[in-house]
Scaffold this active site. Structure first.
Site, PDB file in Angstrom:
ATOM      1  N   PRO A   9      25.352  -0.177  26.829  1.00  0.00           N
ATOM      2  CA  PRO A   9      24.403  -1.296  26.759  1.00  0.00           C
ATOM      3  C   PRO A   9      24.945  -2.631  27.282  1.00  0.00           C
ATOM      4  CG  PRO A   9      25.107  -0.616  24.564  1.00  0.00           C
ATOM      5  CD  PRO A   9      25.582   0.436  25.522  1.00  0.00           C
ATOM      6  N   ASN A  10      24.088  -3.299  28.000  1.00  0.00           N
ATOM      7  CA  ASN A  10      24.305  -4.658  28.516  1.00  0.00           C
ATOM      8  C   ASN A  10      25.252  -4.739  29.716  1.00  0.00           C
ATOM      9  OD1 ASN A  10      22.579  -6.049  26.604  1.00  0.00           O
ATOM     10  ND2 ASN A  10      24.111  -5.494  25.078  1.00  0.00           N
ATOM     11  N   ARG A  17      26.148 -13.796  32.439  1.00  0.00           N
ATOM     12  CA  ARG A  17      26.756 -14.727  31.479  1.00  0.00           C
ATOM     13  C   ARG A  17      28.166 -14.251  31.137  1.00  0.00           C
ATOM     14  NH1 ARG A  17      23.889 -15.796  26.330  1.00  0.00           N
ATOM     15  NH2 ARG A  17      25.443 -17.430  26.266  1.00  0.00           N
ATOM     16  N   TYR A  22      34.038 -11.197  31.226  1.00  0.00           N
ATOM     17  CA  TYR A  22      33.740  -9.986  32.010  1.00  0.00           C
ATOM     18  C   TYR A  22      33.826 -10.183  33.524  1.00  0.00           C
ATOM     19  CZ  TYR A  22      31.924  -8.589  27.460  1.00  0.00           C
ATOM     20  OH  TYR A  22      31.796  -8.301  26.121  1.00  0.00           O
ATOM     21  N   ASN A  73      32.510   3.784  29.603  1.00  0.00           N
ATOM     22  CA  ASN A  73      32.592   2.493  28.943  1.00  0.00           C
ATOM     23  C   ASN A  73      31.360   2.424  28.029  1.00  0.00           C
ATOM     24  OD1 ASN A  73      32.570  -0.113  28.034  1.00  0.00           O
ATOM     25  ND2 ASN A  73      32.965  -1.051  30.032  1.00  0.00           N
ATOM     26  N   ALA A  76      29.134  -1.772  23.501  1.00  0.00           N
ATOM     27  CA  ALA A  76      29.116  -2.030  22.054  1.00  0.00           C
ATOM     28  C   ALA A  76      29.134  -0.744  21.230  1.00  0.00           C
ATOM     29  CB  ALA A  76      27.893  -2.866  21.691  1.00  0.00           C
ATOM     30  N   HIS A  79      32.282   0.776  19.362  1.00  0.00           N
ATOM     31  CA  HIS A  79      32.753   0.367  18.035  1.00  0.00           C
ATOM     32  C   HIS A  79      31.870   0.871  16.899  1.00  0.00           C
ATOM     33  CE1 HIS A  79      34.861  -2.159  20.844  1.00  0.00           C
ATOM     34  NE2 HIS A  79      33.756  -2.821  21.170  1.00  0.00           N
ATOM     35  N   GLU A  97      38.416   6.412  28.735  1.00  0.00           N
ATOM     36  CA  GLU A  97      37.719   5.219  28.232  1.00  0.00           C
ATOM     37  C   GLU A  97      38.111   3.998  29.070  1.00  0.00           C
ATOM     38  OE1 GLU A  97      39.354   4.062  24.450  1.00  0.00           O
ATOM     39  OE2 GLU A  97      37.584   2.868  23.910  1.00  0.00           O
ATOM     40  N   HIS A  99      37.446  -0.318  29.320  1.00  0.00           N
ATOM     41  CA  HIS A  99      36.849  -1.586  28.891  1.00  0.00           C
ATOM     42  C   HIS A  99      37.282  -2.671  29.860  1.00  0.00           C
ATOM     43  CE1 HIS A  99      35.169   0.042  25.329  1.00  0.00           C
ATOM     44  NE2 HIS A  99      36.316   0.631  25.069  1.00  0.00           N
ATOM     45  N   ILE A 100      36.302  -3.426  30.322  1.00  0.00           N
ATOM     46  CA  ILE A 100      36.577  -4.496  31.284  1.00  0.00           C
ATOM     47  C   ILE A 100      37.423  -5.582  30.635  1.00  0.00           C
ATOM     48  CG2 ILE A 100      35.463  -6.316  32.668  1.00  0.00           C
ATOM     49  CD1 ILE A 100      33.011  -4.331  32.855  1.00  0.00           C
ATOM     50  N   SER A 101      37.048  -5.972  29.427  1.00  0.00           N
ATOM     51  CA  SER A 101      37.782  -7.027  28.713  1.00  0.00           C
ATOM     52  C   SER A 101      38.887  -6.407  27.858  1.00  0.00           C
ATOM     53  CB  SER A 101      36.820  -7.815  27.819  1.00  0.00           C
ATOM     54  OG  SER A 101      36.331  -6.986  26.772  1.00  0.00           O
ATOM     55  N   ARG A 106      40.266  -9.416  20.982  1.00  0.00           N
ATOM     56  CA  ARG A 106      38.958  -9.999  20.623  1.00  0.00           C
ATOM     57  C   ARG A 106      38.666  -9.812  19.120  1.00  0.00           C
ATOM     58  NH1 ARG A 106      34.589  -8.411  24.958  1.00  0.00           N
ATOM     59  NH2 ARG A 106      33.515 -10.114  23.890  1.00  0.00           N
ATOM     60  N   ARG A 110      35.723  -5.289  17.143  1.00  0.00           N
ATOM     61  CA  ARG A 110      35.957  -4.552  18.397  1.00  0.00           C
ATOM     62  C   ARG A 110      37.268  -3.767  18.343  1.00  0.00           C
ATOM     63  NH1 ARG A 110      31.981  -6.880  21.941  1.00  0.00           N
ATOM     64  NH2 ARG A 110      31.651  -9.037  21.352  1.00  0.00           N
TER      65      ARG A 110
HETATM   66  O1  CA2 Z   1      35.017  -4.999  27.737  1.00  0.00           O
HETATM   67  C1  CA2 Z   1      34.172  -4.103  27.830  1.00  0.00           C
HETATM   68  O2  CA2 Z   1      34.037  -3.394  28.824  1.00  0.00           O
HETATM   69  C2  CA2 Z   1      33.182  -3.892  26.675  1.00  0.00           C
HETATM   70  O3  CA2 Z   1      32.930  -2.492  26.587  1.00  0.00           O
HETATM   71  C3  CA2 Z   1      31.914  -4.655  27.054  1.00  0.00           C
HETATM   72  C4  CA2 Z   1      30.853  -4.674  25.966  1.00  0.00           C
HETATM   73  C5  CA2 Z   1      31.452  -5.064  24.606  1.00  0.00           C
HETATM   74  O4  CA2 Z   1      30.490  -4.911  23.581  1.00  0.00           O
HETATM   75  C6  CA2 Z   1      32.691  -4.231  24.248  1.00  0.00           C
HETATM   76  O5  CA2 Z   1      33.218  -4.678  23.016  1.00  0.00           O
HETATM   77  C7  CA2 Z   1      33.735  -4.358  25.330  1.00  0.00           C
HETATM   78  C8  CA2 Z   1      29.733  -5.653  26.378  1.00  0.00           C
HETATM   79  C9  CA2 Z   1      28.984  -5.223  27.633  1.00  0.00           C
HETATM   80  C10 CA2 Z   1      28.484  -6.370  28.479  1.00  0.00           C
HETATM   81  O6  CA2 Z   1      27.955  -7.424  27.706  1.00  0.00           O
HETATM   82  C11 CA2 Z   1      27.583  -8.596  28.331  1.00  0.00           C
HETATM   83  C12 CA2 Z   1      27.547  -9.726  27.545  1.00  0.00           C
HETATM   84  C13 CA2 Z   1      27.185 -10.938  28.123  1.00  0.00           C
HETATM   85  C14 CA2 Z   1      26.841 -11.001  29.461  1.00  0.00           C
HETATM   86  C15 CA2 Z   1      26.867  -9.859  30.239  1.00  0.00           C
HETATM   87  C16 CA2 Z   1      27.230  -8.661  29.678  1.00  0.00           C
END
Ligand code: CA2
Length: 143
Positions: A9-10, A17, A22, A73, A76, A79, A97, A99-101, A106, A110
């Protein structure tokens, strides 16, 4: 070799943003990079993104007998999702697995990765490059 890349998701909102966390590149750029890297390495790749946990479980199950490895990946759902963990265990495909960040630096929520418990390797905090490293790992160990 056939590799399935699953994004949760996302991740389709990348670049819109939170560039400090990211990066500034969008989801289309991520897909182009994965496709170019896979072509260079001579592997077939399918990229799947969903905002829905059940759809991700369905995609993992459908990979059984069709793909040789998974790069995931779960975003969210990393977790929270025992369902994704169970699906990865059920198909038994080597999964890596990504993760970009750097989730290790964090928030507390997470710090657990359910999906990671079914993965043979994790690349965390390397930005988009983590996906290339994950693909290379699957090629090196399982091609
Ligand atoms: O660091 C990663 O790749 C994550 O999997 C990204 C997830 C986050 O919930 C994980 O803890 C770590 C979030 C996906 C992208 O979320 C966005 C938030 C704001 C703007 C654009 C994307």
């Amino acid at each position: 070799m056939k590799i399935l890349v699953i994004n949760g998701p996302n991740l389709n909102m990348l670049g819109i943003r939170e560039p400090a966390i990211y990066g500034a590149q969008n989801y289309d750029a991520l897909c182009k990079m994965i496709n170019a890297h896979s072509a260079e390495k001579g592997v077939e790749v399918k990229i799947f993104q969903s905002n829905h946990e059940g759809a991700m479980v369905d995609e993992i199950q459908a990979a059984y007998g069709k793909f040789d490895g998974i790069v995931i990946n779960p975003a969210a759902y990393t977790h929270t999702s025992v369902a994704i963990l169970d699906a990865l265990k059920a198909v038994g495909l080597p999964a890596v697995e990504v993760h970009i960040s750097d989730v290790s630096k964090r928030e507390d929520f997470r710090q657990i990765s359910y999906a990671g418990m079914a993965c043979v390797k994790s690349y965390i905090g390397l930005g988009f490059e983590g996906y290339c490293k994950a693909i290379d790992y699957l090629i090196e160990k399982y091609a």
